[in-house]
Write a protein that holds these residues in place. Structure first.
Motif, mmCIF file in Angstrom:
data_model
loop_
_atom_site.group_PDB
_atom_site.id
_atom_site.type_symbol
_atom_site.label_atom_id
_atom_site.label_comp_id
_atom_site.label_asym_id
_atom_site.label_seq_id
_atom_site.Cartn_x
_atom_site.Cartn_y
_atom_site.Cartn_z
ATOM 1 N N GLY A 187 0.809 -1.216 0.000
ATOM 2 C CA GLY A 187 0.000 0.000 0.000
ATOM 3 C C GLY A 187 0.838 1.260 0.000
ATOM 4 O O GLY A 187 2.071 1.215 0.045
ATOM 5 N N HIS A 188 0.158 2.390 -0.053
ATOM 6 C CA HIS A 188 0.827 3.689 -0.113
ATOM 7 C C HIS A 188 -0.101 4.746 0.469
ATOM 8 O O HIS A 188 -1.260 4.473 0.781
ATOM 9 C CB HIS A 188 1.177 4.034 -1.557
ATOM 10 C CG HIS A 188 -0.024 4.067 -2.461
ATOM 11 N ND1 HIS A 188 -0.461 2.945 -3.138
ATOM 12 C CD2 HIS A 188 -0.900 5.059 -2.762
ATOM 13 C CE1 HIS A 188 -1.550 3.252 -3.820
ATOM 14 N NE2 HIS A 188 -1.842 4.527 -3.611
ATOM 15 N N PHE A 189 0.425 5.931 0.633
ATOM 16 C CA PHE A 189 -0.391 7.049 1.100
ATOM 17 C C PHE A 189 0.112 8.320 0.410
ATOM 18 O O PHE A 189 1.137 8.300 -0.287
ATOM 19 C CB PHE A 189 -0.337 7.166 2.629
ATOM 20 C CG PHE A 189 1.037 7.415 3.179
ATOM 21 C CD1 PHE A 189 1.459 8.690 3.493
ATOM 22 C CD2 PHE A 189 1.917 6.357 3.385
ATOM 23 C CE1 PHE A 189 2.724 8.927 3.985
ATOM 24 C CE2 PHE A 189 3.185 6.581 3.882
ATOM 25 C CZ PHE A 189 3.599 7.865 4.186
ATOM 26 N N TYR A 190 -0.623 9.416 0.598
ATOM 27 C CA TYR A 190 -0.301 10.664 -0.086
ATOM 28 C C TYR A 190 0.131 11.725 0.912
ATOM 29 O O TYR A 190 -0.431 11.837 2.004
ATOM 30 C CB TYR A 190 -1.512 11.155 -0.887
ATOM 31 C CG TYR A 190 -1.891 10.221 -2.019
ATOM 32 C CD1 TYR A 190 -1.282 10.341 -3.259
ATOM 33 C CD2 TYR A 190 -2.841 9.223 -1.821
ATOM 34 C CE1 TYR A 190 -1.622 9.481 -4.297
ATOM 35 C CE2 TYR A 190 -3.187 8.355 -2.844
ATOM 36 C CZ TYR A 190 -2.573 8.482 -4.083
ATOM 37 O OH TYR A 190 -2.900 7.627 -5.100
ATOM 38 N N LEU A 191 1.147 12.484 0.534
ATOM 39 C CA LEU A 191 1.645 13.591 1.351
ATOM 40 C C LEU A 191 1.485 14.891 0.581
ATOM 41 O O LEU A 191 1.804 14.962 -0.615
ATOM 42 C CB LEU A 191 3.126 13.375 1.691
ATOM 43 C CG LEU A 191 3.486 12.251 2.663
ATOM 44 C CD1 LEU A 191 5.009 12.152 2.799
ATOM 45 C CD2 LEU A 191 2.859 12.497 4.028
ATOM 46 N N ASN A 192 1.005 15.895 1.271
ATOM 47 C CA ASN A 192 0.911 17.224 0.670
ATOM 48 C C ASN A 192 2.252 17.932 0.805
ATOM 49 O O ASN A 192 2.767 18.102 1.901
ATOM 50 C CB ASN A 192 -0.190 18.059 1.333
ATOM 51 C CG ASN A 192 -1.567 17.506 1.044
ATOM 52 O OD1 ASN A 192 -1.820 17.033 -0.057
ATOM 53 N ND2 ASN A 192 -2.461 17.585 2.027
ATOM 54 N N ALA A 193 2.824 18.301 -0.318
ATOM 55 C CA ALA A 193 4.113 19.002 -0.331
ATOM 56 C C ALA A 193 3.938 20.306 -1.116
ATOM 57 O O ALA A 193 4.222 20.383 -2.322
ATOM 58 C CB ALA A 193 5.195 18.122 -0.953
ATOM 59 N N GLY A 194 3.436 21.311 -0.421
ATOM 60 C CA GLY A 194 3.185 22.585 -1.089
ATOM 61 C C GLY A 194 2.035 22.425 -2.074
ATOM 62 O O GLY A 194 0.936 22.005 -1.727
ATOM 63 N N THR A 195 2.337 22.693 -3.340
ATOM 64 C CA THR A 195 1.302 22.553 -4.380
ATOM 65 C C THR A 195 1.268 21.144 -4.954
ATOM 66 O O THR A 195 0.388 20.828 -5.760
ATOM 67 C CB THR A 195 1.584 23.557 -5.510
ATOM 68 O OG1 THR A 195 2.892 23.326 -6.041
ATOM 69 C CG2 THR A 195 1.469 24.996 -5.002
ATOM 70 N N ASP A 196 2.213 20.340 -4.546
ATOM 71 C CA ASP A 196 2.292 18.982 -5.081
ATOM 72 C C ASP A 196 1.764 17.966 -4.065
ATOM 73 O O ASP A 196 1.788 18.194 -2.853
ATOM 74 C CB ASP A 196 3.741 18.620 -5.434
ATOM 75 C CG ASP A 196 4.288 19.508 -6.537
ATOM 76 O OD1 ASP A 196 3.498 19.874 -7.426
ATOM 77 O OD2 ASP A 196 5.491 19.832 -6.489
ATOM 78 N N THR A 197 1.333 16.841 -4.573
ATOM 79 C CA THR A 197 0.918 15.711 -3.735
ATOM 80 C C THR A 197 1.813 14.524 -4.072
ATOM 81 O O THR A 197 1.894 14.113 -5.239
ATOM 82 C CB THR A 197 -0.554 15.338 -3.978
ATOM 83 O OG1 THR A 197 -1.381 16.460 -3.661
ATOM 84 C CG2 THR A 197 -0.948 14.157 -3.107
#
Length: 215
Positions: A187-197
């Motif tokens: 599995g994986h997850f998403y990180l918010n990095a400024g304007t990018d995910t």
């Protein structure tokens, strides 16, 4: 005669590395007795002791087996099968004191049976063994049978635990369970990095965290 070569093994390492999981590959509900040591664990908790119980409307006193007595009984009833006494968090109690004279039985012969035997000075414990686990008494002395292994876990990173003396430790095999692994959760997850995910897998995250901890 049963072909087993039982031993005493402590799996040690940091929390969450899979120490109990390793034991679970060997020990099941059908072939093991389990206990957890804590700061108040005593010899009588481990072996067993006389306790009050209700007999109808009357109070009577009977020997209540501890995890060691239960494991001995289990192993004695079927010498053709391997059994395990599992002790979680063995270093959260004063282990040598909890084992008491059982300490002497931890030395094993090449076939896995105790090298030495001990006199069972507690008459109630001896009576229980004579009735339920006669096979572990040799010439009226107690031994650990060759089909009973002791498996334990130990948290090596926690400082709020009891130290073990070298005489006790030398009677155990120690197997280190590393924080590193060849298998990771899927599995994986998403990180918010400024304007990018960013899409990050658990494997990548685990390797980055382990590298930071090692550094």
């Amino acid at each position: 005669p049963n072909g087993f070569k039982s031993s005493n093994v402590i799996f040690y390492g940091a929390p969450g590395t899979g120490k109990s999981h390793k034991i679970d590959k060997l020990a099941t509900d059908d072939n093991s007795t389990r206990t957890v040591f804590h700061s108040e664990t005593q010899y009588s908790d481990f072996v067993g002791c006389i306790k009050p119980c209700m007999d109808g409307s009357n109070i009577s006193y009977q020997f209540r087996p501890g995890p060691l007595a239960l494991a001995l009984e289990m192993a004695a009833k079927d010498v053709t099968k391997q059994y395990f006494l599992v002790i979680e968090e063995i270093n959260r109690a004063a282990a040598a004191a909890v084992f008491g004279d059982i300490f002497q039985l931890l030395d094993r012969r090449s076939d896995g049976r105790s090298q030495y035997s001990i006199d069972v000075v507690d008459a109630d414990f001896k009576s229980y063994l004579e009735k339920n686990a006669a096979a572990v008494l040799v010439d009226s002395k107690l031994i650990l049978p060759s089909n009973l292994s002791l498996l334990a876990t130990m948290n090596s990173s926690d400082q709020a635990v009891m130290p073990m003396d070298s005489a006790f430790k030398r009677r155990w095999q120690f197997e280190y369970v590393s924080i590193e692994s060849d298998t990771y959760p899927r599995g994986h997850f998403y990180l918010n990095a400024g304007t990018d995910t960013l899409r990050v897998s658990w494997e990548d995250l685990s390797k980055v965290i382990n590298a930071q901890l090692a550094g």
